[in-house]
Design an enzyme around this catalytic site. Structure first.
Site, PDB file in Angstrom:
ATOM      1  N   GLY A  72      84.592  52.316  47.254  1.00 46.45           N
ATOM      2  CA  GLY A  72      84.143  51.994  48.594  1.00 46.45           C
ATOM      3  C   GLY A  72      84.946  52.724  49.667  1.00 46.45           C
ATOM      4  O   GLY A  72      84.392  53.220  50.652  1.00 46.45           O
ATOM      5  N   THR A  73      86.246  52.802  49.469  1.00 43.15           N
ATOM      6  CA  THR A  73      87.116  53.442  50.459  1.00 43.15           C
ATOM      7  C   THR A  73      86.755  54.917  50.633  1.00 43.15           C
ATOM      8  O   THR A  73      86.619  55.409  51.759  1.00 43.15           O
ATOM      9  CB  THR A  73      88.595  53.291  50.045  1.00 43.15           C
ATOM     10  OG1 THR A  73      88.890  51.893  49.961  1.00 43.15           O
ATOM     11  CG2 THR A  73      89.520  53.960  51.035  1.00 43.15           C
ATOM     12  N   ASN A 152      83.606  40.900  54.297  1.00 39.48           N
ATOM     13  CA  ASN A 152      84.330  40.468  53.101  1.00 39.48           C
ATOM     14  C   ASN A 152      85.183  39.222  53.334  1.00 39.48           C
ATOM     15  O   ASN A 152      85.375  38.420  52.428  1.00 39.48           O
ATOM     16  CB  ASN A 152      85.201  41.607  52.573  1.00 39.48           C
ATOM     17  CG  ASN A 152      86.000  42.307  53.649  1.00 39.48           C
ATOM     18  OD1 ASN A 152      85.446  42.776  54.641  1.00 39.48           O
ATOM     19  ND2 ASN A 152      87.304  42.366  53.486  1.00 39.48           N
ATOM     20  N   GLN A 180      79.957  44.632  50.053  1.00 35.33           N
ATOM     21  CA  GLN A 180      79.858  43.206  49.726  1.00 35.33           C
ATOM     22  C   GLN A 180      78.416  42.728  49.531  1.00 35.33           C
ATOM     23  O   GLN A 180      78.200  41.680  48.937  1.00 35.33           O
ATOM     24  CB  GLN A 180      80.518  42.356  50.826  1.00 35.33           C
ATOM     25  CG  GLN A 180      82.032  42.493  50.889  1.00 35.33           C
ATOM     26  CD  GLN A 180      82.746  41.832  49.710  1.00 35.33           C
ATOM     27  OE1 GLN A 180      82.207  40.984  49.008  1.00 35.33           O
ATOM     28  NE2 GLN A 180      83.977  42.250  49.478  1.00 35.33           N
ATOM     29  N   SER A 200      80.504  49.942  46.045  1.00 30.32           N
ATOM     30  CA  SER A 200      81.653  50.051  45.149  1.00 30.32           C
ATOM     31  C   SER A 200      81.390  49.313  43.840  1.00 30.32           C
ATOM     32  O   SER A 200      80.761  48.249  43.840  1.00 30.32           O
ATOM     33  CB  SER A 200      82.883  49.449  45.839  1.00 30.32           C
ATOM     34  OG  SER A 200      83.965  49.373  44.934  1.00 30.32           O
ATOM     35  N   GLY A 201      81.882  49.866  42.728  1.00 27.71           N
ATOM     36  CA  GLY A 201      81.633  49.274  41.409  1.00 27.71           C
ATOM     37  C   GLY A 201      82.301  47.925  41.191  1.00 27.71           C
ATOM     38  O   GLY A 201      81.692  46.985  40.682  1.00 27.71           O
ATOM     39  N   HIS A 202      83.564  47.810  41.612  1.00 30.15           N
ATOM     40  CA  HIS A 202      84.322  46.632  41.175  1.00 30.15           C
ATOM     41  C   HIS A 202      84.000  45.341  41.928  1.00 30.15           C
ATOM     42  O   HIS A 202      84.498  44.277  41.584  1.00 30.15           O
ATOM     43  CB  HIS A 202      85.831  46.916  41.179  1.00 30.15           C
ATOM     44  CG  HIS A 202      86.488  46.938  42.518  1.00 30.15           C
ATOM     45  ND1 HIS A 202      87.287  45.909  42.956  1.00 30.15           N
ATOM     46  CD2 HIS A 202      86.493  47.854  43.501  1.00 30.15           C
ATOM     47  CE1 HIS A 202      87.757  46.203  44.157  1.00 30.15           C
ATOM     48  NE2 HIS A 202      87.294  47.386  44.506  1.00 30.15           N
ATOM     49  N   CYS A 326      94.359  42.577  51.757  1.00 26.20           N
ATOM     50  CA  CYS A 326      95.310  43.439  52.468  1.00 26.20           C
ATOM     51  C   CYS A 326      96.320  42.634  53.279  1.00 26.20           C
ATOM     52  O   CYS A 326      97.349  43.157  53.675  1.00 26.20           O
ATOM     53  CB  CYS A 326      94.560  44.369  53.400  1.00 26.20           C
ATOM     54  SG  CYS A 326      93.126  45.087  52.617  1.00 26.20           S
TER      55      CYS A 326
HETATM   56  C1  LIG Z   1      86.393  46.168  48.738  1.00 27.62           C
HETATM   57  C2  LIG Z   1      85.772  46.728  49.953  1.00 27.62           C
HETATM   58  C3  LIG Z   1      85.910  48.087  50.287  1.00 27.62           C
HETATM   59  C4  LIG Z   1      86.765  49.030  49.487  1.00 27.62           C
HETATM   60  O1  LIG Z   1      86.197  49.355  48.250  1.00 27.62           O
HETATM   61  P1  LIG Z   1      87.147  49.959  47.111  1.00 27.62           P
HETATM   62  O2  LIG Z   1      86.191  50.328  46.019  1.00 27.62           O
HETATM   63  O3  LIG Z   1      88.091  48.864  46.725  1.00 27.62           O
HETATM   64  O4  LIG Z   1      87.827  51.138  47.692  1.00 27.62           O
HETATM   65  C5  LIG Z   1      85.275  48.546  51.419  1.00 27.62           C
HETATM   66  N1  LIG Z   1      84.543  47.732  52.190  1.00 27.62           N
HETATM   67  C6  LIG Z   1      84.373  46.420  51.907  1.00 27.62           C
HETATM   68  C7  LIG Z   1      83.540  45.564  52.798  1.00 27.62           C
HETATM   69  C8  LIG Z   1      85.001  45.870  50.791  1.00 27.62           C
HETATM   70  O5  LIG Z   1      84.854  44.577  50.528  1.00 27.62           O
END
Ligand SMILES: *Cc1c(COP(=O)(O)O)cnc(C)c1O
Length: 386
Positions: A72-73, A152, A180, A200-202, A326
């Protein structure tokens, strides 16, 4: 001993079928480089195409509009930098909101330091951006709007389709962080009228370190961060993370199949949890009461430090969060709660419960049983309560 995971907005366990899929691409002879022209490469190239199709179809996108990233980042950084740098000649104004994930907020702020003019929109008490504020912020120099789909920390779902409509009318590129929301609520790039979208995958029972960026065909966007090979149609250099990508594709496919039934089930659990917690005195729900993610419940407890609650819950086998991964180890109150007008002394009493596929009604019952004495004890000891 109970072991209950209630932190699915932080990360999720990998679905067993996803792990199985990934294992196939780590072991045996499925190790080829999709850029190679021998049979090892060709086979992986086919599988990579199928994975891309799965992600595209989940979003209502074309297969060529999906670029795989490291998460996601990276998707957020790539989207924002790519749109900003390439459109500099048209204008230098970027609009975002005060409650974005740091991957967006800090990227936009970095561009602010580099000479871009940035507007950080306020939110209301529910963490919601207003369309009128977006409309009022737009100037003839605005080149990019970046607003998240679902928050989030507090679970609020933003009016993305309306902002998208506005952006489209004004011919401004629209990026949405949908990390999200994907897999939890409908995310269709045409319905939402977005040009760029991060996932994002996780966060969807897939692996960490892999994500995707949707880039609408014809969007004036160019890769500006990673220079190297011609992978991903020149939009993201570097040999593809094949096991990760295959896992992500499987995860999004499963999430789509299960979204409606699982969403309804999670709403039931979530509402039971919210109802139970609000029956305790001096507890407030944060985020929007109805326009919120199906799996998301977040609260403020008066006279209590969120961290003390987390430690007590951990001793009872429950893993929860104060809201943002964070903020751990930092004394700064959450930027999201602050933007919602929560005073710092109240913001420290935050608790976030985010549910996932393995959570059951028994988990909620157990949680509601153990949280009450924890709150009583912490409030009895609290110097905040006189
Ligand atoms: C977790 C998250 C990210 C970051 O994603 P990563 O895959 O951990 O880098 C970005 N935006 C939102 C809203 C998130 O919840």
């Amino acid at each position: 001993m109970h072991s209950i995971y209630f932190d699915h907005s932080g990360t999720t366990p990998v679905h067993p079928a996803v792990a199985e899929e990934m294992y196939r691409y780590i072991t045996g002879d499925s190790f080829g480089n999709p850029s190679s022209i021998h049979k090892y490469g060709l086979r992986i190239r086919e599988d990579l195409k199928e994975a891309r199709e799965k992600v595209a179809s989940a979003l209502g996108a074309d297969v060529d509009e999906i670029v795989f990233t490291s998460g996601g980042t990276e998707s957020d950084n790539m989207a924002i930098h790519g749109a900003a740098q390439v459109n500099k000649n048209r204008g230098n104004h970027i609009i975002t909101s005060a409650v974005e994930h740091h991957a967006v907020l800090n990227t936009v702020k970095a561009l602010g330091k580099a000479g871009f003019d940035i507007t950080i929109l306020p939110v209301d008490q529910y963490g919601m951006v207003s369309i009128d504020d977006v409309a009022a912020a737009i100037t003839d120099k605005t080149i990019l709007i970046t607003i998240m789909h679902a928050n989030n920390e507090v679970g609020t779902i933003m009016p993305i389709a309306q902002i998208g409509q506005l952006a489209q009318e004004c011919k401004i590129i629209f990026h949405v962080d949908a990390v999200q929301s994907v897999g939890k609520i409908p995310v269709n790039v045409d319905d939402l009228k977005v040009d760029l979208l991060s996932l994002s995958g996780h966060k969807i029972n897939g692996p960490k370190g892999v994500g995707a960026l949707y880039i609408r065909k014809g969007t004036n966007w160019r890769q500006t961060l990673l220079h190297g090979g011609a992978q991903e149609r020149l939009r993201r250099a570097g040999t593809e993370n094949i096991p990760g990508i295959m896992g992500l594709a499987k995860a999004i496919e499963l999430a789509m199949e299960e979204r409606e039934t699982e969403g309804a089930r999670l709403i039931g659990l979530r509402d039971k949890l919210i109802h139970g917690l609000l029956s305790i005195g001096d507890v407030k729900l944060t985020g929007h009461p109805t326009k919120r993610l199906p799996n998301h419940a977040s609260f403020l407890f008066k006279y209590i430090e969120g961290e003390s609650m987390l430690l007590s819950l951990d001793m009872k086998g429950i893993a929860a969060s104060t809201g943002s991964a964070c903020t751990t180890g930092s004394l700064e109150p959450s930027h999201v709660l602050t933007a919602m007008g929560v005073p710092p002394e109240e913001a420290h009493g935050s608790l976030r419960i985010t549910l996932g596929k393995d959570n059951t009604e028994e988990d909620i019952d157990y949680f509601l049983d153990v949280i009450k004495p924890i709150i009583e004890k912490l409030r009895d000891m609290s110097p905040l309560k006189d």
